[in-house]
Design an enzyme around this catalytic site. Structure first.
Site, mmCIF file in Angstrom:
data_model
loop_
_atom_site.group_PDB
_atom_site.id
_atom_site.type_symbol
_atom_site.label_atom_id
_atom_site.label_comp_id
_atom_site.label_asym_id
_atom_site.label_seq_id
_atom_site.Cartn_x
_atom_site.Cartn_y
_atom_site.Cartn_z
ATOM 1 C CE LYS A 138 0.760 2.024 3.465
ATOM 2 N NZ LYS A 138 2.102 2.373 4.085
ATOM 3 C CE1 TYR A 223 -1.957 0.285 7.715
ATOM 4 C CE2 TYR A 223 -0.499 1.962 7.321
ATOM 5 C CZ TYR A 223 -0.645 0.489 7.377
ATOM 6 O OH TYR A 223 0.345 -0.051 6.874
HETATM 7 P P1 NAD Z 1 12.665 1.141 2.276
HETATM 8 O O1 NAD Z 1 13.187 2.327 1.860
HETATM 9 O O2 NAD Z 1 12.992 0.500 3.912
HETATM 10 O O3 NAD Z 1 12.689 0.038 1.266
HETATM 11 C C1 NAD Z 1 12.460 0.370 -0.234
HETATM 12 C C2 NAD Z 1 13.111 -0.678 -0.988
HETATM 13 O O4 NAD Z 1 12.970 -0.579 -2.429
HETATM 14 C C3 NAD Z 1 14.793 -0.700 -0.896
HETATM 15 O O5 NAD Z 1 15.262 -1.883 -0.731
HETATM 16 C C4 NAD Z 1 15.159 0.190 -2.014
HETATM 17 O O6 NAD Z 1 16.641 -0.208 -2.269
HETATM 18 C C5 NAD Z 1 14.391 -0.196 -3.070
HETATM 19 N N1 NAD Z 1 14.329 0.526 -4.105
HETATM 20 C C6 NAD Z 1 13.905 0.218 -5.608
HETATM 21 N N2 NAD Z 1 14.149 1.186 -6.259
HETATM 22 C C7 NAD Z 1 14.184 2.334 -5.515
HETATM 23 C C8 NAD Z 1 14.239 3.740 -5.826
HETATM 24 N N3 NAD Z 1 14.029 4.262 -7.066
HETATM 25 N N4 NAD Z 1 14.459 4.580 -4.806
HETATM 26 C C9 NAD Z 1 14.447 4.064 -3.312
HETATM 27 N N5 NAD Z 1 14.437 2.907 -3.208
HETATM 28 C C10 NAD Z 1 14.359 1.998 -4.154
HETATM 29 O O7 NAD Z 1 10.929 1.329 2.225
HETATM 30 P P2 NAD Z 1 9.999 0.457 3.095
HETATM 31 O O8 NAD Z 1 9.515 1.075 4.337
HETATM 32 O O9 NAD Z 1 10.198 -1.080 3.014
HETATM 33 O O10 NAD Z 1 8.501 0.745 2.319
HETATM 34 C C11 NAD Z 1 8.316 0.057 1.060
HETATM 35 C C12 NAD Z 1 6.895 -0.095 0.732
HETATM 36 O O11 NAD Z 1 6.076 -0.794 1.612
HETATM 37 C C13 NAD Z 1 6.011 1.316 0.294
HETATM 38 O O12 NAD Z 1 5.233 1.365 -0.509
HETATM 39 C C14 NAD Z 1 5.438 1.471 1.796
HETATM 40 O O13 NAD Z 1 4.207 1.942 1.797
HETATM 41 C C15 NAD Z 1 5.150 -0.207 2.055
HETATM 42 N N6 NAD Z 1 5.150 -0.421 3.560
HETATM 43 C C16 NAD Z 1 3.951 -1.001 4.068
HETATM 44 C C17 NAD Z 1 3.916 -1.366 5.350
HETATM 45 C C18 NAD Z 1 2.921 -2.123 5.976
HETATM 46 O O14 NAD Z 1 2.424 -2.249 7.152
HETATM 47 N N7 NAD Z 1 1.740 -2.495 5.041
HETATM 48 C C19 NAD Z 1 4.835 -0.894 6.108
HETATM 49 C C20 NAD Z 1 6.087 -0.016 5.919
HETATM 50 C C21 NAD Z 1 6.104 0.110 4.526
#
Ligand code: NAD
Length: 372
Positions: A138, A223
């Protein structure tokens, strides 16, 4: 919960309340291992090995119906460490240039996209074209038009598209939804959703519109948007909204810091919600009806979720959300099971239509009608 017997008794009681949740209909511990399930197992590759991708991978160690078998990343070092940590074979590892070749890999059923929001659309469409089921984190994308394109692409390819709405499988949440459905709150007239946290590092992608598509609303306010719909049990028909920005340097043009919004529902029920990147202690849902009420606080964090109603404390098993989510998604994808609260692409598009509506209401300074 003091003993395994208490635990199993609670599970049995839950199974009566929520018969469609397969994980609650067996006596298998929620932190079991793959050997406890003798039906089909969803073989998943994770794309985006960041903070949430890692959380999902860790949670999947305890899945019984889903298994992490592959990884997609732009960082060869991360792929190497995931191979070791999660026993992923080299042949199931891809980068962002070559992952279309996943179509020739019979050992992967689905790809779970856990990259920054604005990248979900292209990834899901490529995954669909490769003939694999897609799970998108999401928000599913950054606007409803893009979300609809994802739905259409998956339909055309004959694959399923789900959105990572983990709360749709959370037992405390489902108890409140079940009570509302059976009329225990009477006529529901009001929902309040408070979603927010104080965001840190100003250079992170969440504060870059190109990658995030917006600000707090896309990330955490969603949320309350989604919660308003499953707690009230209707889709809204209008929205009003107000934006408050105290730090224009950190929260640049197009990146919202704090938004208050109100949703109106066909029955006359209303929701009043706050989404923010500048306040803590905001993870609370309140539902009010003519004959009762429910409060959840925390309501959507990783847990434990806590809740009470006019009848007392909600006493449900504490689960690892992502473990349950992935097991249930396996049942949806491989066995056509229907969740209590939908998690399909159409559900994701509805939330994006509301997000589009909230931004439009702010820009126009007036109420905007919604057609979900
Ligand atoms: P994060 O920054 O920790 O991880 C993102 C990942 O994407 C990294 O491994 C990064 O290397 C990769 N990536 C690929 N292309 C990229 C680019 N151009 N720029 C930056 N990163 C790139 O982020 P996250 O917290 O893991 O969030 C990722 C997704 O998960 C988001 O859509 C977020 O909304 C979602 N999320 C959902 C929940 C949930 O509870 N459902 C919780 C946290 C995050």
């Amino acid at each position: 919960m003091n003993s395994r017997r208490d635990f199993l008794q609670k599970l049995a009681a839950s199974a009566i309340a929520f018969p469609s949740l397969s994980y609650l209909t067996t006596a298998a511990p929620l932190t079991g291992c793959n050997t406890l399930h003798d039906g089909p197992v969803l073989r998943v590759a994770i794309m985006g090995l960041g903070s949430y991708g890692t959380r999902v991978a860790e949670a999947m160690r305890s899945c019984t119906k889903a298994k992490l078998v592959g990884a997609i990343s732009g960082h060869p070092d991360k792929l190497k460490s995931w191979q070791t940590r999660y026993n992923i074979p080299e042949k199931n590892c891809y980068n962002y240039e070559n992952y279309d070749a996943i179509r020739n890999n019979p050992d992967i059923d689905a790809v779970y996209v856990i990259t920054p929001n604005a990248l979900h659309k292209e990834a899901v469409i490529r995954i669909a074209k490769a003939g694999k089921h897609a799970i998108s984190e999401k928000p599913m994308s950054v606007n409803a038009r893009d979300g609809q394109e994802m739905v259409d692409a998956c339909k055309k390819a004959g694959v399923k598209l789900l959105v990572g709405y983990r709360m749709h499988f959370e037992p405390h949440t489902l108890q409140v939804v079940g009570m509302r459905k059976s009329g225990q709150f009477g006529t529901v007239r009001f929902f309040q959703g408070l979603s927010g946290f104080t965001i840190g590092d100003p250079t992170q992608w969440r504060l870059n519109k190109q990658l995030s598509g917006g600000g707090s609303l896309m990330d955490i306010g969603i949320y309350s948007i989604n919660g308003a719909r499953y707690m009230i049990g209707e889709d809204p028909i209008w929205v009003t909204a107000q934006e408050i920005k105290t730090d224009k340097v950190k929260f640049k043009e197009g990146v919202d810091e704090t938004i208050q919004f109100q949703l109106g529902f066909p029955s006359g029920a209303v929701a009043s919600c706050l989404s923010t990147y500048s306040m803590n202690n905001l993870d609370r849902f309140f539902l009010d009806g003519s004959q009762g009420w429910a409060e959840m606080w925390p309501s959507t964090g990783y847990g434990p979720i806590k809740g009470r109603t006019h009848l007392g404390e909600i006493n449900q098993p504490i689960v690892t959300h992502q473990t349950v989510q992935m097991d249930e998604m396996s049942g949806i994808i491989l066995q056509g099971q229907q969740p209590v609260v939908p998690v399909d692409g159409e559900e994701g598009v509805k939330d994006l239509k509301i997000i589009d509506g909230i931004y439009a209401a702010i820009a126009l300074g007036k109420r905007v009608d919604l057609q979900l």
